[in-house]
Design an enzyme around this catalytic site. Sequence first.
Site, PDB file in Angstrom:
ATOM      1  N   LYS A 203       0.880  -1.087   0.032  1.00  0.00           N
ATOM      2  CA  LYS A 203       0.107  -0.042   0.043  1.00  0.00           C
ATOM      3  C   LYS A 203       0.985   1.258   0.086  1.00  0.00           C
ATOM      4  O   LYS A 203       1.743   1.086   0.492  1.00  0.00           O
ATOM      5  CB  LYS A 203      -0.910  -0.012   1.360  1.00  0.00           C
ATOM      6  CG  LYS A 203      -2.174   0.834   1.061  1.00  0.00           C
ATOM      7  CD  LYS A 203      -3.298  -0.033   0.317  1.00  0.00           C
ATOM      8  CE  LYS A 203      -4.257   0.780   0.366  1.00  0.00           C
ATOM      9  NZ  LYS A 203      -5.575  -0.059  -0.217  1.00  0.00           N
TER      10      LYS A 203
HETATM   11  P1  NAD Z   1     -12.591   7.988  -3.145  1.00  0.00           P
HETATM   12  O1  NAD Z   1     -11.579   8.952  -2.974  1.00  0.00           O
HETATM   13  O2  NAD Z   1     -13.234   7.500  -4.392  1.00  0.00           O
HETATM   14  O3  NAD Z   1     -13.904   8.272  -2.183  1.00  0.00           O
HETATM   15  C1  NAD Z   1     -13.566   8.592  -0.773  1.00  0.00           C
HETATM   16  C2  NAD Z   1     -15.026   9.029  -0.156  1.00  0.00           C
HETATM   17  O4  NAD Z   1     -14.606   9.390   0.930  1.00  0.00           O
HETATM   18  C3  NAD Z   1     -15.038  10.421  -0.658  1.00  0.00           C
HETATM   19  O5  NAD Z   1     -16.595  10.543  -0.829  1.00  0.00           O
HETATM   20  C4  NAD Z   1     -14.874  11.491   0.178  1.00  0.00           C
HETATM   21  O6  NAD Z   1     -15.576  12.703   0.620  1.00  0.00           O
HETATM   22  C5  NAD Z   1     -15.215  10.489   1.705  1.00  0.00           C
HETATM   23  N1  NAD Z   1     -14.451  10.933   2.759  1.00  0.00           N
HETATM   24  C6  NAD Z   1     -12.990  11.387   2.956  1.00  0.00           C
HETATM   25  N2  NAD Z   1     -12.899  12.025   4.101  1.00  0.00           N
HETATM   26  C7  NAD Z   1     -14.051  11.638   4.745  1.00  0.00           C
HETATM   27  C8  NAD Z   1     -14.563  11.942   6.132  1.00  0.00           C
HETATM   28  N3  NAD Z   1     -13.629  12.798   6.965  1.00  0.00           N
HETATM   29  N4  NAD Z   1     -15.843  11.877   6.616  1.00  0.00           N
HETATM   30  C9  NAD Z   1     -16.548  11.390   5.621  1.00  0.00           C
HETATM   31  N5  NAD Z   1     -16.391  10.886   4.536  1.00  0.00           N
HETATM   32  C10 NAD Z   1     -15.163  11.169   4.150  1.00  0.00           C
HETATM   33  O7  NAD Z   1     -12.044   6.485  -2.312  1.00  0.00           O
HETATM   34  P2  NAD Z   1     -12.525   5.185  -2.563  1.00  0.00           P
HETATM   35  O8  NAD Z   1     -11.645   4.435  -3.670  1.00  0.00           O
HETATM   36  O9  NAD Z   1     -13.939   5.069  -2.860  1.00  0.00           O
HETATM   37  O10 NAD Z   1     -12.223   4.444  -1.311  1.00  0.00           O
HETATM   38  C11 NAD Z   1     -12.883   4.408   0.070  1.00  0.00           C
HETATM   39  C12 NAD Z   1     -12.659   3.383   0.857  1.00  0.00           C
HETATM   40  O11 NAD Z   1     -12.874   2.072   0.241  1.00  0.00           O
HETATM   41  C13 NAD Z   1     -11.046   3.393   1.396  1.00  0.00           C
HETATM   42  O12 NAD Z   1     -11.308   2.968   2.796  1.00  0.00           O
HETATM   43  C14 NAD Z   1     -10.469   2.423   0.603  1.00  0.00           C
HETATM   44  O13 NAD Z   1      -9.410   1.930   1.105  1.00  0.00           O
HETATM   45  C15 NAD Z   1     -11.352   1.233   0.296  1.00  0.00           C
HETATM   46  N6  NAD Z   1     -11.312   0.740  -0.800  1.00  0.00           N
HETATM   47  C16 NAD Z   1     -11.097   0.900  -1.970  1.00  0.00           C
HETATM   48  C17 NAD Z   1     -10.905   0.379  -3.106  1.00  0.00           C
HETATM   49  C18 NAD Z   1     -10.852   0.739  -4.456  1.00  0.00           C
HETATM   50  O14 NAD Z   1     -10.984  -0.125  -5.458  1.00  0.00           O
HETATM   51  N7  NAD Z   1     -11.027   2.062  -4.917  1.00  0.00           N
HETATM   52  C19 NAD Z   1     -10.877  -1.121  -2.918  1.00  0.00           C
HETATM   53  C20 NAD Z   1     -10.938  -1.491  -1.719  1.00  0.00           C
HETATM   54  C21 NAD Z   1     -11.064  -0.813  -0.635  1.00  0.00           C
END
Ligand code: NAD
Length: 438
Positions: A124
């Site tokens: 990561k």
């Molecule tokens: P992203 O950047 O597309 O979206 C993140 C979201 O979280 C946004 O809506 C943002 O406004 C919100 N956010 C940020 N800070 C915040 C806060 N303080 N309070 C409330 N909301 C907040 O990211 P993503 O890719 O959707 O990732 C989201 C989660 O999913 C993370 O934990 C990431 O590790 C996990 N994840 C993502 C993937 C992937 O393929 N993108 C895969 C597995 C896990």
Amino acid sequence: MSDDHPVSIPAATPSESKSSGKYEFFKAIQAYLDQAAHAVDLPPYITTILSQPKNEIIVNFPVRMDDGSIRLFKGYRIQHNNLLGPYKGGIRYHKSVTLDDIKALAAMMTWKCALMNLPFGGGKGGIKFDPNEVSRAELQRITRRFFHALGSNIGPETDVPAPDMGTDARTMAWAMDTYMNTVGQLFKQAVKGVVTGKPIASGGTQGREKATGQGLVHCITEWAEERDFQLGGSTLLVQGFGNVGSHTAVILSKYGASTIAVGDHTGYLYNPERFNPHKLQDHVKRNRSIAGYPGGKAITREEFFRIKADIFIPAALENQVGVDEASALQVRLVAEGANGPCHPDGERVLLERGIDILPDVLANSGGVTVSYYEWVQNKRSESWSLEEVDSRLEKAMKRAYREVGELARQKKVSLRVAAYGVALQRLAAVYGEREIFP
Ligand code: NAD
């Protein structure tokens, strides 16, 4: 649908759950590792190896900002374990990124890849800054300097980054292009697989953008079938409306599940008559947040966690469900799109209250699974149809769901500990065969 009147959004309340004190994400992951190791009788030397990452890379690099000033950024790449294959895992851009969090997230990638039977280890990376506060040109320069600084620490057969919070397909296109330009003409076209989650025209795969949400939905439909729960007519709370949250809400809407409250870094909105997830997703793509969406009533973070609904989908940051939130939630299921959204104390309260949890290591592993399909297509110069990607993902998620459920029942442990357990059994088999060098 009543998504037609503008509302003002209050400033976001603190992102961390307030009820559980200081949160040490990596320690929490180590504690789950210990529990799972005990459950599956892991040889202690393997627990010792897995308790720390193999490599911790920290780079400081300067970037010229639009106003001509030079800003120094700190970037991390943690390579947790590569027993099963190249390190694999996302790159996070967020103002709260810490070394400790990236170590935790890298370890989780080792469990996810092993659980999903992928030939990858866990890694990561991240940079501590707010991507919403820089211009597109600055974002590109930050990305290119970071990937240049990582240099040969990454590569299609070494370590393969992907998008995570704050990064997306566009970021991966810049990352790939930077790497390609460092390996020389002879190898340029052979290294597309240095990152996954790329735009389709640049070597990405069909189905990657929605993959994490799609995988989460497969877990939710399996859970619903097991529990005889009707998704049609059910209601959802979604925290984080980026890649994972928005795709999950959109896909679940096809099953008749309605999103009635959403939140992101700008605040929270409630609409008892349901949001149109497609329109909200378009709004977020245009405006980078739910702020200004003309629908729903602005509510506080505390009010959000008290809304009665069927399923809560955390899809933002870690440590969002502490004791207070777990006591307030009135749902049947917490389906972890985010990594580490439940504090261990919050998790205990949820389980005591009979609220089911689909744990991150299982529930959000659809993303890395389709990343693997992209990597294979890059290696073979192939491009698979969406139907092919979707049907492989469905089989993979359902198999993992079944294996985790079986181990949980057999060992009488939570689904989270069982998800770690299946992964550890797979790693233990390989360590057992190869033993330790020299
Ligand atoms: P992203 O950047 O597309 O979206 C993140 C979201 O979280 C946004 O809506 C943002 O406004 C919100 N956010 C940020 N800070 C915040 C806060 N303080 N309070 C409330 N909301 C907040 O990211 P993503 O890719 O959707 O990732 C989201 C989660 O999913 C993370 O934990 C990431 O590790 C996990 N994840 C993502 C993937 C992937 O393929 N993108 C895969 C597995 C896990």
